[in-house]
Each structure stands twice: as structure tokens, then as C-alpha cells.
Design an enzyme around this catalytic site. Structure first.
Site, short mmCIF file in Angstrom:
data_model
loop_
_atom_site.label_atom_id
_atom_site.label_comp_id
_atom_site.label_asym_id
_atom_site.label_seq_id
_atom_site.Cartn_x
_atom_site.Cartn_y
_atom_site.Cartn_z
CB SER A 79 -53.06 65.83 -46.84
OG SER A 79 -53.30 65.08 -47.99
CE LYS A 114 -48.76 68.83 -48.62
NZ LYS A 114 -50.18 68.51 -48.35
CB SER A 165 -50.57 64.93 -49.97
OG SER A 165 -51.10 66.10 -49.37
N1 GLN Z 1 -55.43 61.48 -49.85
C1 GLN Z 1 -56.42 62.45 -50.24
C2 GLN Z 1 -56.31 62.74 -51.73
O1 GLN Z 1 -55.48 62.15 -52.35
C3 GLN Z 1 -56.29 63.68 -49.41
C4 GLN Z 1 -55.29 64.61 -49.90
C5 GLN Z 1 -55.17 65.86 -49.09
O2 GLN Z 1 -55.75 65.98 -48.02
N2 GLN Z 1 -54.47 66.82 -49.66
O3 GLN Z 1 -57.02 63.53 -52.25
#
Ligand code: GLN
Length: 485
Positions: free
Chosen positions: A178, A79, A154
Site C-alpha cells: 500500500s 494517511k 490503499s
Molecule cells: N492491496 C493490498 C490489500 O488490499 C495491500 C493493502 C495494504 O498494503 N494495506 O490488502
């Protein structure tokens, strides 16, 4: 050799160690697979053809010299929130478009040390804020199961890469789901380790008290193999734990018998897609048949987890993202005075969701509101953690669906941030409590994957792997592949 991309990381590494084929051949086969599929999936922001091949030759030299490398010649996708020295780390943002990392993240270095080769950096929601990859400043990654749908976020690029068999392993980061949410939506395994298990050195911070790095894989065995290399204390991250790392492979075969699985019925009752619920119930039946005992548990404060998360995470993000000021990192928009330079740089460099989070986070920390929001959220966070402690007196792991629905269509939730935030309802409690969580593919709903989540006690990833391995022996959901070929 042409089908190297169909193999698991465990098999690939064993074959490279046994000199059945070389690391270079393994990497070349996966680069070909990326070339064949990524124009449609778009998992990668950058692919490292030449460097990956030359690093693979170095792995072959280590194998020839007699080193026994657990991940020999295994391609990994990373990532783009983790540093690789000398290469860009964009975090899916314009503000870091030209930023070049001066060092390599510990998590990445550990995989390389074990013989893995980084084939590229994957797409993500900007600064890891999002659940669909639609917040990437560059382009959206598609779900390999249906190119009109999101891969989740994400870490959507890393999940899509593994689902599309472009690499058997990838790394993501999980602040509120994420890793687990995109794993569920792409039909693969995703692990968020216990807070402190994996060094965050070289991970660009979103919300430092919640962020954890973890693996994506197609099998539990591969996820455990990757975790074995990743886990452990690192002097360069003061929050990394000195907890001993067990031999995960040793407990993978122990089966589900004797394990108690807690199901928080009241928490999972609302907003669950009926098809996802059917698959979840079937998974519980499978686990019962494997000898696990299903017990009711309660997580009375879990329904407040989303609200709590969006106060804590935005507060920490507003502070972490203050460093992107056009002076020290990445993009700089010149203006007549310094204050305007900061403003113009941040206005042009950040996307709408990141701005929304910074404004929200600044607000909840501001004097007069701190007690009402941030402090309150920290108190609720403690209550959520205690709910889990109490539940774990009665069970060894807690099962929920990973997400309430399968993958949604592009654009379906972009106009309504609150709808998007609800995609994380089952994943954020584990981040707030610092607990490990794993998502496993548990079948298809209308042709789209759904995920089964287990949350474990602190530092007890071994039980999650054990349950996951038992489940994968009893079922074949993890063998389903997206219709890309
Ligand atoms: N979808 C969640 C957010 O937008 C989690 C994001 C993540 O785990 N980095 O904060």
C-alpha cells in the site's frame, strides 16, 4: 515564494532554517496548491488550514530560538489511518466517521518534532484494504497523471498528494504494497521499511504482523530525510526494533558500483505488461552502466505469496476489526438487544471489501479449517522468507517491477476482487518476509508512470537509498510531473 510547492523537502527545510522564508510562508504556499489542485485530485479527506498555519508559526519560533530542525516548515500529508490528537481518524470508513483520536501516532509526532507541519489527512481504501482507493467510504482519489484512473491503494491519497506537489512528503502504511504500489502508479518514491523500523503506536491495525508505516517523496533524498526522522525504537510499540539507525544522507552519494542486484526472472515472467517490462529492462541497463552487477536469483515460493498474504492478512484483520462493535468506538446503530446492535453497527459501518475480508479471515481461523489454511499459510510464509535469505547470499538487493501494469481505470477491477489482488503480486513477498522495499519512478508507459522496486536485507534501507540515489542521478524519471497545470 509562490513556487515553494515545487521544491523538495530538503530544500524547503534548508531555506526555512536559513530564514530565506518562513515555515508559515511554506505552509501557506502548499495550502494554496491544495486549493488549486485538490478539487480535481481529491487526495485529502480533511485539510487543516488554520491549525497548520498556527503550527507553522510555532516552528518559526523554534527556528528563531536556534533549533536546527531537519524538516523545518516541511508540509506533510498523513494517511487517515494514523492518529493526530483531537482530530478524526476515519480509516476511510463510515464506522469511524465521528471517531476523534485521543493521542498522536509516534510516527506523526516524530515528524512534528523534526519541524514538519501536518497539512491534512489523506484518503485511503477502507481500513487499508484495497489497491485503488475505490474502497474509500467517502470518495475515490484520482491519479494526478490521468484523472480517469486510480492512484493505487490503499495509501492512494498520500501518493496523489505528493505526485500533485501538494506536499513534498506524506506518510502511508504498507501491509501488502500500500505504499509501493500507489507510489509506482503515481510516479513517485515510496518506501516500506523493515518490519519493526517504525513504531506502529497510533496506527490503526489492519494485519499487525505485516503493517509498516513509511514515507512518500518525489526524490530518494527526501525519502531518506523523512526516514531519518521516522525510524527508531519506541517503547510504546513492543515490535519496534532497537536496531541502530544509520546516517542515510552519508551513504546517498556512494553510487551503485560494487552492488549486486538480483533479478528473479522466473517470478516476474508472468502477467507483466510489455511496456512496463521494457522500462524495467532499461532501468537494469542504467544500473549496470552505473556499476551495479546484475545477477540471477530465484524466489521459488514467491508465486504463492498472494494466496499466503490473503490468508494471513484476513485472519489478522478479522481479529483486529472485532473491536468495532458500536460500544467502544465510532458508529453505533441502536437496536433492541446487544447482539443485534453489534450486527447492525457492523453491517452499516463496514463496506463490502472489509466485510469480505472479515468473513474470509474468520473462516480460515475457524476450528477444522485452521490447519488447512492459516497454519499452512504460516508455513509457506517461512518458505518465502527463506527464499529471500538464500537470494541475499548472492546479491545486495532484489529488483522487480513494482506492479505488473500502470494505473488502471476506475471500475476496471471493482467487479473482480481477484484481479484487484493481483496488483500486489510483486509487493506482498516483502511484507511476508518483513523486508524493506522501495519503489522508484522508472519512466512512462503510454503517459502513465511505472515503478522499479528494490527489496533489501532486514534493516538495510541504506542500500535501497544508495541504489535509488544512484539511479536518480543517472536518470530523470523522477523529474517528470503530471499534467495538472
Ligand atoms: N492491496 C493490498 C490489500 O488490499 C495491500 C493493502 C495494504 O498494503 N494495506 O490488502
Amino acid at each position: 515564494m509562490s513556487a515553494a510547492w515545487t521544491q523538495t523537502a530538503a530544500t524547503l527545510a534548508a531555506r526555512v532554517r536559513g530564514r530565506e522564508f518562513s515555515a508559515e510562508e511554506s505552509i501557506r504556499a502548499h495550502l494554496d496548491r491544495v486549493a488549486a489542485t485538490d478539487p480535481r485530485v481529491r487526495a485529502f479527506l480533511r485539510v487543516r488550514e488554520e491549525r497548520a498555519l498556527s503550527e507553522a508559526r510555532a516552528v518559526d519560533a523554534r527556528v528563531a530560538a536556534g533549533e536546527s530542525l531537519p524538516l523545518a516548515g516541511v508540509p506533510v500529508a498523513i494517511k487517515d489511518v494514523l492518529h493526530l490528537a483531537g482530530e478524526p481518524t476515519t480509516c476511510g470508513s463510515r464506522i469511524l466517521e465521528r471517531y476523534v483520536a485521543p493521542y498522536t501516532a509516534s510516527a506523526v509526532a516524530r515528524l512534528q518534532q523534526a519541524g514538519a507541519v501536518v497539512v491534512g489527512k489523506t484518503n485511503m481504501d477502507e481500513f487499508a484494504m484495497g489497491s485503488s482507493n475505490e474502497n474509500s467510504a467517502y470518495f475515490p482519489t484520482a491519479n494526478p497523471w490521468d484523472l480517469a484512473r486510480v492512484p493505487g491503494g490503499s495509501s492512494g491519497g498520500s501518493a496523489a498528494a505528493v505526485a500533485a506537489s501538494q506536499a513534498p512528503l506524506s506518510l502511508g502504511s504498507d501491509t501488502g504494497g500500500s505504499i509501493r504500489q500507489p507510489a509506482a502508479l503515481c510516479g513517485i518514491v515510496g518506501l516500506k521499511p523493515t518490519y519493526g523500523r517504525v513504531s506502529r503506536y497510533g496506527l490503526v491495525a489492519f494485519a499487525s504482523s505485516l503493517d509498516q508505516i513509511g514515507p512518500f517523496a518525489r526524490t530518494v533524498e527526501d525519502a531518506a530525510l523523512c526516514a531519518q526522522a521516522l525510524f527508531g525504537r519506541d517503547e510504546r510499540d513492543s515490535t519496534s526494533a532497537a536496531q541502530p539507525v544509520p546516517d542515510f544522507a552519508a551513504s546517498l552519494g556512494s553510487g551503485a558500483r560494487g552492488l549486486r542486484i538480483g533479478v528473479p526472472e522466473a517470478f516476474i515472467a508472468s502477467g507483466l505488461d510489455p511496456a512496463v517490462e521494457t522500462l524495467f529492462r532499461a532501468a537494469l541497463d542504467d544500473l549496470k552502466r552505473e556499476g551495479a552487477e546484475i545477477v540471477p536469483v530465484e524466489l521459488p515460493h514467491a508465486p504463492h505469496a498472494i494466496a499466503t498474504y490473503y490468508l494471513v492478512a484476513t485472519a489478522e484483520a478479522s481479529s483486529n476489526l472485532a473491536r468495532y462493535d458500536g460500544v467502544r468506538y465510532g458508529l453505533r446503530v441502536e437496536a433492541e438487544d446487544l447482539k443485534r446492535q453489534y450486527g447492525e453497527t457492523r453491517d452499516r459501518g463496514f463496506g463490502a471489501e472489509v466485510k469480505r475480508r472479515i468473513i474470509l479471515g474468520t473462516f480460515v481461523l475457524s476450528s477444522g479449517y485452521y490447519d488447512a489454511y492459516y497454519k499452512r499459510a504460516q508455513q509457506v510464509r517461512t518458505l518465502i522468507r527463506r527464499d529471500f535469505e538464500r537470494a541475499f547470499e548472492r546479491c545486495d538487493a532484489i529488483a522487480t517491477p513494482t506492479t505488473p501494469t500502470p494505473a488502471f481505470r476506475f471500475g476496471e477491477k471493482t467487479d473482480d476482487p481477484l484481479q484487484m489482488y493481483l496488483a500486489d503480486v510483486f509487493t506482498v513477498p516483502a511484507n511476508l518476509a518483513g523486508l524493506p522495499g522501495i519503489s522508484l519512478p522508472c519512466g512512462l508507459a503510454g503517459g502513465l508512470p511505472a515503478g522499479l522496486q528494490f527489496v533489501g536485507r532486514p534493516f538495510d534501507e541504506a542500500t535501497l537509498f544508495r541504489l535509488g540515489a544512484a539511479y536518480q542521478r543517472a536518470t530523470n524519471h523522477h523529474e517528470a510531473r503530471p499534467p495538472l497545470d
